[in-house]
Design a protein around this motif. Structure first.
Motif, PDB file in Angstrom:
ATOM      1  N   SER A  48      35.727  44.089  39.833  1.00 47.17           N
ATOM      2  CA  SER A  48      34.404  43.539  39.524  1.00 47.17           C
ATOM      3  C   SER A  48      34.123  42.285  40.351  1.00 47.17           C
ATOM      4  O   SER A  48      32.993  42.064  40.794  1.00 47.17           O
ATOM      5  CB  SER A  48      34.298  43.224  38.029  1.00 47.17           C
ATOM      6  N   VAL A  49      35.147  41.467  40.576  1.00 44.77           N
ATOM      7  CA  VAL A  49      34.992  40.273  41.410  1.00 44.77           C
ATOM      8  C   VAL A  49      34.863  40.672  42.873  1.00 44.77           C
ATOM      9  O   VAL A  49      34.034  40.137  43.614  1.00 44.77           O
ATOM     10  CB  VAL A  49      36.177  39.307  41.225  1.00 44.77           C
ATOM     11  N   GLY A  53      31.453  39.325  43.120  1.00 45.56           N
ATOM     12  CA  GLY A  53      31.686  37.886  43.074  1.00 45.56           C
ATOM     13  C   GLY A  53      31.910  37.377  41.659  1.00 45.56           C
ATOM     14  O   GLY A  53      31.651  38.084  40.680  1.00 45.56           O
ATOM     15  N   PRO A  54      32.371  36.129  41.510  1.00 41.46           N
ATOM     16  CA  PRO A  54      32.742  35.587  40.200  1.00 41.46           C
ATOM     17  C   PRO A  54      31.605  35.544  39.180  1.00 41.46           C
ATOM     18  O   PRO A  54      31.787  35.921  38.019  1.00 41.46           O
ATOM     19  CB  PRO A  54      33.232  34.176  40.534  1.00 41.46           C
ATOM     20  N   LYS A 192      32.880  25.025  39.642  1.00 40.56           N
ATOM     21  CA  LYS A 192      31.869  25.471  40.610  1.00 40.56           C
ATOM     22  C   LYS A 192      32.217  26.831  41.209  1.00 40.56           C
ATOM     23  O   LYS A 192      31.325  27.543  41.692  1.00 40.56           O
ATOM     24  CB  LYS A 192      31.694  24.435  41.713  1.00 40.56           C
ATOM     25  N   ARG A 193      33.491  27.196  41.190  1.00 41.23           N
ATOM     26  CA  ARG A 193      33.890  28.505  41.712  1.00 41.23           C
ATOM     27  C   ARG A 193      33.346  29.652  40.861  1.00 41.23           C
ATOM     28  O   ARG A 193      33.190  30.771  41.341  1.00 41.23           O
ATOM     29  CB  ARG A 193      35.419  28.594  41.778  1.00 41.23           C
ATOM     30  N   TRP A 194      33.081  29.388  39.587  1.00 42.07           N
ATOM     31  CA  TRP A 194      32.555  30.429  38.699  1.00 42.07           C
ATOM     32  C   TRP A 194      31.111  30.794  39.028  1.00 42.07           C
ATOM     33  O   TRP A 194      30.626  31.853  38.638  1.00 42.07           O
ATOM     34  CB  TRP A 194      32.629  29.966  37.244  1.00 42.07           C
ATOM     35  N   LEU A 195      30.425  29.926  39.766  1.00 47.85           N
ATOM     36  CA  LEU A 195      28.997  30.114  40.035  1.00 47.85           C
ATOM     37  C   LEU A 195      28.727  30.814  41.368  1.00 47.85           C
ATOM     38  O   LEU A 195      27.568  31.016  41.737  1.00 47.85           O
ATOM     39  CB  LEU A 195      28.289  28.761  40.019  1.00 47.85           C
ATOM     40  N   PRO A 262      41.089  29.718  45.166  1.00 48.96           N
ATOM     41  CA  PRO A 262      39.984  29.864  46.125  1.00 48.96           C
ATOM     42  C   PRO A 262      39.598  31.328  46.292  1.00 48.96           C
ATOM     43  O   PRO A 262      40.463  32.211  46.350  1.00 48.96           O
ATOM     44  CB  PRO A 262      40.561  29.280  47.424  1.00 48.96           C
ATOM     45  N   LEU A 263      38.311  31.579  46.380  1.00 47.99           N
ATOM     46  CA  LEU A 263      37.808  32.945  46.380  1.00 47.99           C
ATOM     47  C   LEU A 263      38.014  33.648  47.715  1.00 47.99           C
ATOM     48  O   LEU A 263      37.675  33.121  48.768  1.00 47.99           O
ATOM     49  CB  LEU A 263      36.309  32.946  46.034  1.00 47.99           C
ATOM     50  N   ASP A 264      38.604  34.841  47.648  1.00 41.94           N
ATOM     51  CA  ASP A 264      38.643  35.783  48.765  1.00 41.94           C
ATOM     52  C   ASP A 264      38.386  37.155  48.149  1.00 41.94           C
ATOM     53  O   ASP A 264      39.289  37.789  47.607  1.00 41.94           O
ATOM     54  CB  ASP A 264      39.995  35.757  49.465  1.00 41.94           C
TER      55      ASP A 264
END
Length: 470
Positions: A48-49, A53-54, A192-195, A262-264
């Motif tokens: 789902s991510v 995305g988050p 802020k990563r959740w947004l 960190p998002l990847d």
């Protein structure tokens, strides 16, 4: 949320003639059986991510239960206490729309159940192959799938009480590592990563299929209603607690993973939670998450095999299948149903997880629409029938509650690929071919058929007047 309305009646499985098998399932095992029918933990939500995305992933696992899970759980509570017998949704549809549609419902649900169980050996090996590369393919993978299927099938044979308490133990073991991850991740969380969201870069097909697959199947617990202790109180209560457990079991691990790392998006695929565990806590936590994933897949397999096999038993008790399907072992379990439910798992396990998920989501949509229609129709044709749990709002409220999940079904179907459509239509046609064959075999007396005398008839005056269970 789901409370008993105080109607007293004698459940069909409380009659003396049917008390000679196995033990009845109580509230706690039923909560975890329902948990495993629907979820089993956050081990397949990573896509789902990766797909959206988050922000959309987190929002999806909060909003989707309102649109889909709560209505399905409410309907299951009402219908399951109205018909507290093995067979569940098959009996609802048959009573409302006739035996033809009841049989089609049973066929579609059973095929979907077999496909669903086939996912779990695949996921089991996917989580272990990083630590044991030999399980990635070839003979070791095939042998492991066979061995796992045999062992878990035997556990189902030994009794539903054993399966229920096994589900409790596996559930606690599967949830604990994410509690530990939550505490470890606190210093590293960055809200802020959740947004993060990019609406122009969303794989809607994968996103919707992931949400739908992880949050449906609440009705499957209804096929075990005849094995539940005091179902008029136990079933609604178990559904309530399981709903809370499922939503929290998805949302908080996603909150941890997306907020602390960190998002990847490319890395967010099946099994990524074990990598997150390693980053946060080290190798020991990674192994714990992998072991929890393996345990979760065992719980999912045994819970769903139980519901699928008891569904076949319930259909046989209603005369829809040969009497051999109603045969129980000395542990009270449906022997023939278990063997049939295990038969297609090994073959389907050779497919990829995404292929199976997409096809079974399609197969789930049509039977759910039949359940919605049956639910509303029973409100109309049998308004006075005993409903120990009844959803408030009357018939109009029942119709309005079914609108959002029906629209969601249309969206899921619209995003299906042509390949999934063809495979699913072939599977859906199976019931229309099989039913005339079964009727012909009954006419020719090739198989013995019988109908249990203590099952309620929705069309009887006593049932519609609310006196059948008085």
């Amino acid at each position: 949320m789901l409370e008993n309305n105080g109607v007293d009646y004698i459940a069909i499985n409380d009659t003396p003639s049917r008390l000679n098998h196995g033990g009845k399932v109580s509230v706690l095992p039923l909560i975890f059986l329902t948990f495993y029918e629907v979820s089993g933990g956050p081990f397949v939500v990573e896509d789902s991510v990766g797909a959206a995305g988050p922000l959309l992933a987190l929002a999806g696992f909060l909003l989707f239960p309102i649109i889909w899970s709560i209505p399905e759980a409410l309907i299951t509570a009402e219908m399951g206490t109205m018909f507290p017998e093995d067979g569940g949704y098959v009996v609802w549809v048959s009573s409302a729309l006739g035996p033809f549609w009841g049989f089609q419902q049973g066929c579609m649900k059973w095929i979907r159940g077999v496909m669903d169980k086939a996912v779990y050996p695949v996921l089991f090996l996917d989580y272990l192959k990083s630590g044991i590369p030999a399980l990635g393919g070839g003979l070791p993978r095939i042998v492991t799938v066979l061995a796992l299927t045999i062992v878990l099938t035997y556990l189902n044979y030994r009794g539903l009480t054993i399966v229920g308490w096994l589900a409790v133990l596996l559930g606690v073991f599967s949830i604990l590592p994410f509690v530990v991850m939550g505490f470890i991740s606190i210093p590293k969380l960055r809200p802020k990563r959740w947004l993060v969201s990019d609406i122009h870069d969303v794989d809607w097909n994968l996103y919707l299929n992931t949400l739908f697959w992880n949050l449906n199947y609440w009705d499957s617990i209804s096929t075990l209603a005849g094995e539940v202790k005091n179902p008029k109180k136990t079933l609604p209560k178990a559904l309530s607690y399981a709903l809370i457990l499922v939503v929290l079991g998805y949302f908080f691990p996603l909150l941890i993973g997306t907020g602390a790392i960190p998002l990847d998006r490319d890395l967010w695929t099946d099994g990524y939670f074990s990598d997150i565990a390693k980053v946060l806590g080290g190798v020991w936590l990674r192994w714990w998450v992998q072991a929890a994933a393996a345990a979760s897949n065992m719980g999912l397999f045994v819970a769903e095999m139980s519901s699928d096999s008891f569904q076949l038993l319930g259909m046989a008790e209603r005369g829809m299948l040969p009497q051999v399907f109603a045969k129980r072992s000395r542990y009270g379990t449906p022997v023939t149903g278990i063997l049939f439910s295990a038969s297609g798992v090994v073959l389907l396990s050779l497919l990829s997880c995404r292929e199976i998920v997409a096809a079974e989501n399609f197969l789930y949509c049509v039977p759910m629409m039949l359940e919605f229609v049956a639910f509303v129709r029973l409100r109309i044709i049998a308004p006075n029938a005993p409903r120990p749990y009844k959803i408030p709002g009357g018939t109009v409220g029942a119709v309005l509650m079914c609108v959002p999940p029906t629209l969601l079904i249309c969206v899921v179907l619209a995003f299906s690929s042509v390949k999934v459509l063809i495979v699913s239509l072939v599977a859906l046609s199976f019931g229309t071919i099989l039913q005339p064959c079964i009727k012909y075999s009954e006419k020719k007396r090739w198989f013995k058929f019988s109908t249990s005398s203590d099952l309620p008839d929705i069309h009887s005056a006593r049932f519609q007047n609310g006196t059948l269970f008085a």
